[in-house]
Motif scaffolding. Structure first.
Motif, PDB file in Angstrom:
ATOM      1  N   ALA A 254      -4.752   5.902   5.721  1.00  0.00           N
ATOM      2  CA  ALA A 254      -5.678   5.866   6.863  1.00  0.00           C
ATOM      3  C   ALA A 254      -5.011   5.135   8.019  1.00  0.00           C
ATOM      4  O   ALA A 254      -5.417   4.046   8.436  1.00  0.00           O
ATOM      5  CB  ALA A 254      -6.972   5.182   6.454  1.00  0.00           C
ATOM      6  N   SER A 255      -3.969   5.772   8.549  1.00  0.00           N
ATOM      7  CA  SER A 255      -3.116   5.143   9.556  1.00  0.00           C
ATOM      8  C   SER A 255      -2.667   6.194  10.560  1.00  0.00           C
ATOM      9  O   SER A 255      -3.214   7.289  10.621  1.00  0.00           O
ATOM     10  CB  SER A 255      -1.907   4.500   8.865  1.00  0.00           C
ATOM     11  OG  SER A 255      -1.159   5.484   8.168  1.00  0.00           O
ATOM     12  N   THR A 256      -1.631   5.865  11.321  1.00  0.00           N
ATOM     13  CA  THR A 256      -1.162   6.779  12.356  1.00  0.00           C
ATOM     14  C   THR A 256      -0.752   8.125  11.796  1.00  0.00           C
ATOM     15  O   THR A 256      -0.969   9.166  12.439  1.00  0.00           O
ATOM     16  CB  THR A 256       0.014   6.144  13.117  1.00  0.00           C
ATOM     17  OG1 THR A 256      -0.413   4.908  13.713  1.00  0.00           O
ATOM     18  CG2 THR A 256       0.522   7.064  14.218  1.00  0.00           C
ATOM     19  N   VAL A 257      -0.171   8.160  10.601  1.00  0.00           N
ATOM     20  CA  VAL A 257       0.254   9.445  10.040  1.00  0.00           C
ATOM     21  C   VAL A 257      -0.945  10.355   9.775  1.00  0.00           C
ATOM     22  O   VAL A 257      -0.854  11.581   9.913  1.00  0.00           O
ATOM     23  CB  VAL A 257       1.097   9.243   8.754  1.00  0.00           C
ATOM     24  CG1 VAL A 257       0.252   8.695   7.605  1.00  0.00           C
ATOM     25  CG2 VAL A 257       1.752  10.559   8.340  1.00  0.00           C
ATOM     26  N   GLY A 258      -2.091   9.768   9.454  1.00  0.00           N
ATOM     27  CA  GLY A 258      -3.309  10.566   9.320  1.00  0.00           C
ATOM     28  C   GLY A 258      -3.744  11.149  10.648  1.00  0.00           C
ATOM     29  O   GLY A 258      -4.147  12.311  10.735  1.00  0.00           O
ATOM     30  N   LEU A 270      -7.860  11.102   2.662  1.00  0.00           N
ATOM     31  CA  LEU A 270      -7.387   9.766   3.005  1.00  0.00           C
ATOM     32  C   LEU A 270      -7.321   8.831   1.812  1.00  0.00           C
ATOM     33  O   LEU A 270      -8.167   8.874   0.917  1.00  0.00           O
ATOM     34  CB  LEU A 270      -8.305   9.137   4.054  1.00  0.00           C
ATOM     35  CG  LEU A 270      -8.217   9.625   5.499  1.00  0.00           C
ATOM     36  CD1 LEU A 270      -9.191   8.846   6.361  1.00  0.00           C
ATOM     37  CD2 LEU A 270      -6.800   9.496   6.043  1.00  0.00           C
ATOM     38  N   LEU A 271      -6.318   7.956   1.873  1.00  0.00           N
ATOM     39  CA  LEU A 271      -6.189   6.857   0.922  1.00  0.00           C
ATOM     40  C   LEU A 271      -6.006   5.586   1.734  1.00  0.00           C
ATOM     41  O   LEU A 271      -5.143   5.522   2.612  1.00  0.00           O
ATOM     42  CB  LEU A 271      -4.972   7.090   0.019  1.00  0.00           C
ATOM     43  CG  LEU A 271      -4.810   6.167  -1.183  1.00  0.00           C
ATOM     44  CD1 LEU A 271      -5.886   6.466  -2.225  1.00  0.00           C
ATOM     45  CD2 LEU A 271      -3.423   6.334  -1.798  1.00  0.00           C
ATOM     46  N   GLN A 272      -6.829   4.591   1.482  1.00  0.00           N
ATOM     47  CA  GLN A 272      -6.653   3.307   2.161  1.00  0.00           C
ATOM     48  C   GLN A 272      -5.619   2.500   1.398  1.00  0.00           C
ATOM     49  O   GLN A 272      -5.826   2.113   0.261  1.00  0.00           O
ATOM     50  CB  GLN A 272      -7.970   2.532   2.235  1.00  0.00           C
ATOM     51  CG  GLN A 272      -7.831   1.219   3.003  1.00  0.00           C
ATOM     52  CD  GLN A 272      -9.117   0.405   3.026  1.00  0.00           C
ATOM     53  OE1 GLN A 272     -10.212   0.953   3.006  1.00  0.00           O
ATOM     54  NE2 GLN A 272      -8.981  -0.919   3.069  1.00  0.00           N
ATOM     55  N   THR A 273      -4.483   2.252   2.040  1.00  0.00           N
ATOM     56  CA  THR A 273      -3.387   1.562   1.369  1.00  0.00           C
ATOM     57  C   THR A 273      -3.197   0.124   1.856  1.00  0.00           C
ATOM     58  O   THR A 273      -2.326  -0.578   1.353  1.00  0.00           O
ATOM     59  CB  THR A 273      -2.067   2.333   1.580  1.00  0.00           C
ATOM     60  OG1 THR A 273      -1.782   2.409   2.982  1.00  0.00           O
ATOM     61  CG2 THR A 273      -2.180   3.738   1.003  1.00  0.00           C
ATOM     62  N   ALA A 274      -3.999  -0.306   2.831  1.00  0.00           N
ATOM     63  CA  ALA A 274      -3.898  -1.669   3.356  1.00  0.00           C
ATOM     64  C   ALA A 274      -5.245  -2.087   3.938  1.00  0.00           C
ATOM     65  O   ALA A 274      -6.041  -1.244   4.351  1.00  0.00           O
ATOM     66  CB  ALA A 274      -2.814  -1.760   4.427  1.00  0.00           C
ATOM     67  N   ASP A 275      -5.482  -3.396   3.972  1.00  0.00           N
ATOM     68  CA  ASP A 275      -6.759  -3.912   4.474  1.00  0.00           C
ATOM     69  C   ASP A 275      -7.008  -3.508   5.925  1.00  0.00           C
ATOM     70  O   ASP A 275      -8.150  -3.249   6.317  1.00  0.00           O
ATOM     71  CB  ASP A 275      -6.780  -5.443   4.360  1.00  0.00           C
ATOM     72  CG  ASP A 275      -6.839  -5.921   2.912  1.00  0.00           C
ATOM     73  OD1 ASP A 275      -7.200  -5.105   2.027  1.00  0.00           O
ATOM     74  OD2 ASP A 275      -6.499  -7.093   2.658  1.00  0.00           O
TER      75      ASP A 275
END
Length: 339
Positions: A254-258, A270-275
């Motif tokens: 769930a970041s810029t690459v998304g 999506l996968l949340q990989t960081a807070d």
């Protein structure tokens, strides 16, 4: 000849902390480099990262390693800045104390932020985290805000794709996977193992970044698993876009690459990989722009697919670069008037 105003970008990135801050700062530098002199300041960058930075920016300041806990850390840029510079800060350790040190030199500060964890004395705060509100930030009265997808820090290739008509992916059975440039927790391998059980008959384009320390385990799995896995390393923006456009589906953090994949109008899991991804993750799911990875492999109704693609295509209009350029032109103009 008119001398270009200098912008110093300050961000860090490596295989331990990831490359997210560096990559989005470089995306901004690429937008600004024709109108400004762009210099990138970073602590002890790897050789490959130095080459990437030099391919975008006009210069590189190779700062010595200095933990944020050390007394000299807030002053590490002092020798390089004056009232003539704009300093762009992208990272969670550039807190109030760090900003105040820069302010004593008279420089203008632009903070790129997505966690609003401390008070800002910056002149401008930019956050492309969707759903954030000004009330969530502690700032000075003079601070200006530019929030949301309208100011997304994306590379030009993706912004161009976002402005184009929605077209079906080249391969409806292809899945694009990217969990960040470094992926220190090796979420890529975890996702691949789950894909083997959820959807073993699909084709997987798996991006492994230059800073990824888990290449060996991913490669070993790809060679032994009964999956059609295509490992892709060190892709530039054009290559990333190419593989994204081939894949009707993607699994990303769930970041810029998304955000980048949403510019290609596909179905995003999506996968949340960081807070620090929590707000983006929650917003994109609540607004029916993306689906959680836990649902990957389940059947999706045609109408729901159409809704997801339509909602995602409305997020980015392709005008983000011009809006961001205007912010910095306005800052430079106001500084010239002040001088």
């Amino acid at each position: 000849m008119h001398k270009q105003k200098r912008i110093i970008f300050r961000a860090d990135g490596n295989s331990r902390i990831g490359l997210g801050h560096v990559m989005r700062s470089l995306a901004l530098a690429a937008i600004l480099r024709k109108d400004f002199e762009c210099i990138f300041a970073i602590q002890a960058p790897a050789i490959e990262l130095q080459a990437l930075i030099r391919s975008v920016c006009h210069g590189l300041i190779n700062l010595p390693l200095c933990p944020p806990t050390e007394e000299r850390y807030p002053h590490e840029l002092n020798a390089y800045i004056s009232p003539e510079e704009i300093v762009v800060l992208d990272g969670y350790t550039f807190n109030t104390t760090y900003q105040k040190s820069i302010k004593t030199k008279g420089a203008t500060i632009v903070s790129i932020d997505d966690i609003h964890a401390y008070h800002f004395v910056a002149d401008v705060v930019i956050s492309h985290v969707v759903g954030l509100k000004r009330e969530q930030f502690s700032v000075e009265k003079y601070t200006n805000f530019y929030l949301g997808a309208e100011y997304a820090l994306l590379r030009s290739e993706f912004l161009t794709a976002a402005s184009q008509a929605v077209e079906p992916a080249t391969d409806s059975k292809a899945v694009f996977i990217c969990l960040g440039g470094a992926d220190p927790e090796n979420h890529t391998l975890q996702v691949l193992r789950q894909c083997a059980g959820k959807a073993p008959d699909l084709k997987y384009f798996v991006v492994v970044g230059a800073a990824n320390r888990n290449k060996h385990s991913i490669t070993a799995f790809a060679s032994s698993a009964a999956l059609d896995i295509h490992l892709l390393e060190n892709l530039n923006a054009g290559q990333m876009l190419h593989y994204m456009q081939q894949a009707a589906t993607a699994i990303t953090s769930a970041s810029t690459v998304g955000y980048e994949y949403l510019c290609t109008h596909g179905i995003l899991y999506l996968l949340q990989t960081a807070d620090n991804q929590a707000e983006v993750y929650t917003y994109l799911l609540e607004q029916r722009i993306a689906l959680p990875f836990t649902k990957f492999g389940e059947n999706i109704a045609t109408e729901e697919k159409a809704d997801l693609i339509r909602n995602g295509s409305m997020l980015f209009d392709g005008q983000q670069a011009q809006r961001l350029l205007n912010i910095f032109k306005n800052l430079a103009h106001h500084e010239n008037l002040r001088d």
